[in-house]
Motif scaffolding. Structure first.
Motif, PDB file in Angstrom:
ATOM      1  N   ASN A  15      13.818  29.591  23.248  1.00 27.48           N
ATOM      2  CA  ASN A  15      15.040  28.927  23.297  1.00 27.48           C
ATOM      3  C   ASN A  15      15.495  28.265  25.292  1.00 27.48           C
ATOM      4  O   ASN A  15      14.552  28.600  25.685  1.00 27.48           O
ATOM      5  CB  ASN A  15      15.679  30.377  23.214  1.00 27.48           C
ATOM      6  CG  ASN A  15      15.776  31.348  22.192  1.00 27.48           C
ATOM      7  OD1 ASN A  15      15.229  30.453  21.215  1.00 27.48           O
ATOM      8  ND2 ASN A  15      15.936  31.959  21.931  1.00 27.48           N
ATOM      9  N   SER A 120      19.648  25.869  15.804  1.00 26.38           N
ATOM     10  CA  SER A 120      20.093  26.377  16.249  1.00 26.38           C
ATOM     11  C   SER A 120      21.201  26.292  17.071  1.00 26.38           C
ATOM     12  O   SER A 120      20.456  26.013  18.211  1.00 26.38           O
ATOM     13  CB  SER A 120      20.696  28.141  15.162  1.00 26.38           C
ATOM     14  OG  SER A 120      19.800  29.380  16.353  1.00 26.38           O
ATOM     15  N   GLU A 122      24.531  28.171  19.727  1.00 25.38           N
ATOM     16  CA  GLU A 122      25.419  29.121  19.830  1.00 25.38           C
ATOM     17  C   GLU A 122      26.100  29.382  20.774  1.00 25.38           C
ATOM     18  O   GLU A 122      25.600  29.178  22.176  1.00 25.38           O
ATOM     19  CB  GLU A 122      24.693  31.030  19.927  1.00 25.38           C
ATOM     20  CG  GLU A 122      25.884  31.682  19.843  1.00 25.38           C
ATOM     21  CD  GLU A 122      24.978  33.599  20.368  1.00 25.38           C
ATOM     22  OE1 GLU A 122      26.342  34.301  20.442  1.00 25.38           O
ATOM     23  OE2 GLU A 122      24.135  33.491  20.494  1.00 25.38           O
ATOM     24  N   TRP A 123      28.006  28.787  20.302  1.00 23.08           N
ATOM     25  CA  TRP A 123      28.500  28.908  22.016  1.00 23.08           C
ATOM     26  C   TRP A 123      28.025  30.824  22.035  1.00 23.08           C
ATOM     27  O   TRP A 123      29.379  30.708  20.872  1.00 23.08           O
ATOM     28  CB  TRP A 123      29.826  28.169  20.973  1.00 23.08           C
ATOM     29  CG  TRP A 123      31.147  27.794  22.156  1.00 23.08           C
ATOM     30  CD1 TRP A 123      30.694  27.852  23.815  1.00 23.08           C
ATOM     31  CD2 TRP A 123      32.190  27.184  21.665  1.00 23.08           C
ATOM     32  NE1 TRP A 123      32.189  27.890  23.688  1.00 23.08           N
ATOM     33  CE2 TRP A 123      32.572  26.870  22.924  1.00 23.08           C
ATOM     34  CE3 TRP A 123      33.010  27.033  20.369  1.00 23.08           C
ATOM     35  CZ2 TRP A 123      34.926  27.025  22.632  1.00 23.08           C
ATOM     36  CZ3 TRP A 123      34.144  26.681  20.633  1.00 23.08           C
ATOM     37  CH2 TRP A 123      35.075  26.958  21.643  1.00 23.08           C
ATOM     38  N   VAL A 124      28.494  30.461  23.866  1.00 30.09           N
ATOM     39  CA  VAL A 124      28.293  31.805  24.110  1.00 30.09           C
ATOM     40  C   VAL A 124      29.956  32.700  23.970  1.00 30.09           C
ATOM     41  O   VAL A 124      29.946  33.211  24.180  1.00 30.09           O
ATOM     42  CB  VAL A 124      27.523  31.931  25.424  1.00 30.09           C
ATOM     43  CG1 VAL A 124      28.206  32.851  26.288  1.00 30.09           C
ATOM     44  CG2 VAL A 124      26.231  31.936  24.887  1.00 30.09           C
ATOM     45  N   GLY A 127      31.103  32.861  20.537  1.00 32.23           N
ATOM     46  CA  GLY A 127      30.296  34.200  19.409  1.00 32.23           C
ATOM     47  C   GLY A 127      29.619  33.591  18.125  1.00 32.23           C
ATOM     48  O   GLY A 127      28.723  33.483  17.618  1.00 32.23           O
ATOM     49  N   GLU A 128      30.396  31.981  17.769  1.00 34.85           N
ATOM     50  CA  GLU A 128      29.965  30.825  17.122  1.00 34.85           C
ATOM     51  C   GLU A 128      28.448  30.884  16.803  1.00 34.85           C
ATOM     52  O   GLU A 128      28.254  29.911  18.038  1.00 34.85           O
ATOM     53  CB  GLU A 128      31.229  29.742  17.094  1.00 34.85           C
ATOM     54  CG  GLU A 128      30.901  29.462  15.482  1.00 34.85           C
ATOM     55  CD  GLU A 128      32.509  28.005  15.873  1.00 34.85           C
ATOM     56  OE1 GLU A 128      32.677  27.316  14.519  1.00 34.85           O
ATOM     57  OE2 GLU A 128      32.842  27.966  16.795  1.00 34.85           O
ATOM     58  N   LYS A 129      27.417  30.625  15.949  1.00 28.49           N
ATOM     59  CA  LYS A 129      26.719  30.239  15.030  1.00 28.49           C
ATOM     60  C   LYS A 129      26.473  29.512  14.216  1.00 28.49           C
ATOM     61  O   LYS A 129      26.967  29.831  13.308  1.00 28.49           O
ATOM     62  CB  LYS A 129      25.625  31.490  16.214  1.00 28.49           C
ATOM     63  CG  LYS A 129      23.970  31.135  15.659  1.00 28.49           C
ATOM     64  CD  LYS A 129      23.336  32.382  15.613  1.00 28.49           C
ATOM     65  CE  LYS A 129      21.901  31.831  16.099  1.00 28.49           C
ATOM     66  NZ  LYS A 129      20.660  33.212  16.189  1.00 28.49           N
ATOM     67  N   LYS A 130      25.621  27.818  14.812  1.00 33.19           N
ATOM     68  CA  LYS A 130      26.055  27.279  13.296  1.00 33.19           C
ATOM     69  C   LYS A 130      24.020  26.627  13.802  1.00 33.19           C
ATOM     70  O   LYS A 130      23.695  26.283  14.174  1.00 33.19           O
ATOM     71  CB  LYS A 130      26.649  25.887  13.830  1.00 33.19           C
ATOM     72  CG  LYS A 130      28.378  26.164  13.673  1.00 33.19           C
ATOM     73  CD  LYS A 130      29.069  25.272  13.835  1.00 33.19           C
ATOM     74  CE  LYS A 130      30.225  25.108  12.984  1.00 33.19           C
ATOM     75  NZ  LYS A 130      31.717  24.394  13.417  1.00 33.19           N
TER      76      LYS A 130
END
Length: 151
Positions: A15, A120, A122-124, A127-130
């Motif tokens: 990460n 993956s 995540e836009w902190v 909270g959007e995760k793709k």
């Protein structure tokens, strides 16, 4: 040729957190962190991000690539080196404390197949995760998020 040394890579060592402080000519300006990297890495383009993260993964033998790097430039290609022992330099709370001015992204690369990344993002801030299937798809996702944030 892959390194024959195998160290136990801690869970979550793949990460990284990417802080975008500015966007100049569609290129992100900022830095990325990992608890397993001694210092933040300054980036001024997506290419610098990709190269520096790939170097980081290669240095520790994380997420083994299925292909070797190639270059169109006439220079000596990097020879595979023995992986270093994975050492933690920062606590995991950097993922909670660091925020970019334009955007903050937690990128988890799960595979490096077909000379690309899969994982993956995540836009902190939202909270959007793709999930992404290629490095190009990751770049498009980050671009779209930054564009939403600018408007």
């Amino acid at each position: 040729m892959q390194s024959s040394l195998n160290f136990n890579v801690p869970n979550g060592a793949n990460n990284i957190i990417m802080l975008v402080n500015d966007v100049i000519h569609i290129e992100p300006q900022g830095k990325w962190f990992s608890p397993y990297n001694q210092e933040p890495v300054v980036i001024n383009s997506y290419m610098q991000l990709i190269d520096s993260v790939d170097d980081f993964y290669d240095q520790y033998g994380m997420i083994q690539p299925t292909t070797q790097r190639r270059s169109l430039l006439r220079c000596k290609s990097k020879q595979p080196q023995a992986a270093k022992e994975v050492k933690k330099y920062m606590s995991d709370d950097i993922f909670e404390k660091q925020i970019g001015e334009k955007g903050t992204f937690i990128i988890q690369v799960k595979y490096r197949q077909h000379s690309s990344w899969q994982g993956s993002v995540e836009w902190v801030e939202t909270g959007e995760k793709k999930m992404f299937r290629s490095t190009m798809e990751l770049i498009k996702m980050i671009d779209e998020a930054l564009e939403k944030n600018i408007i």
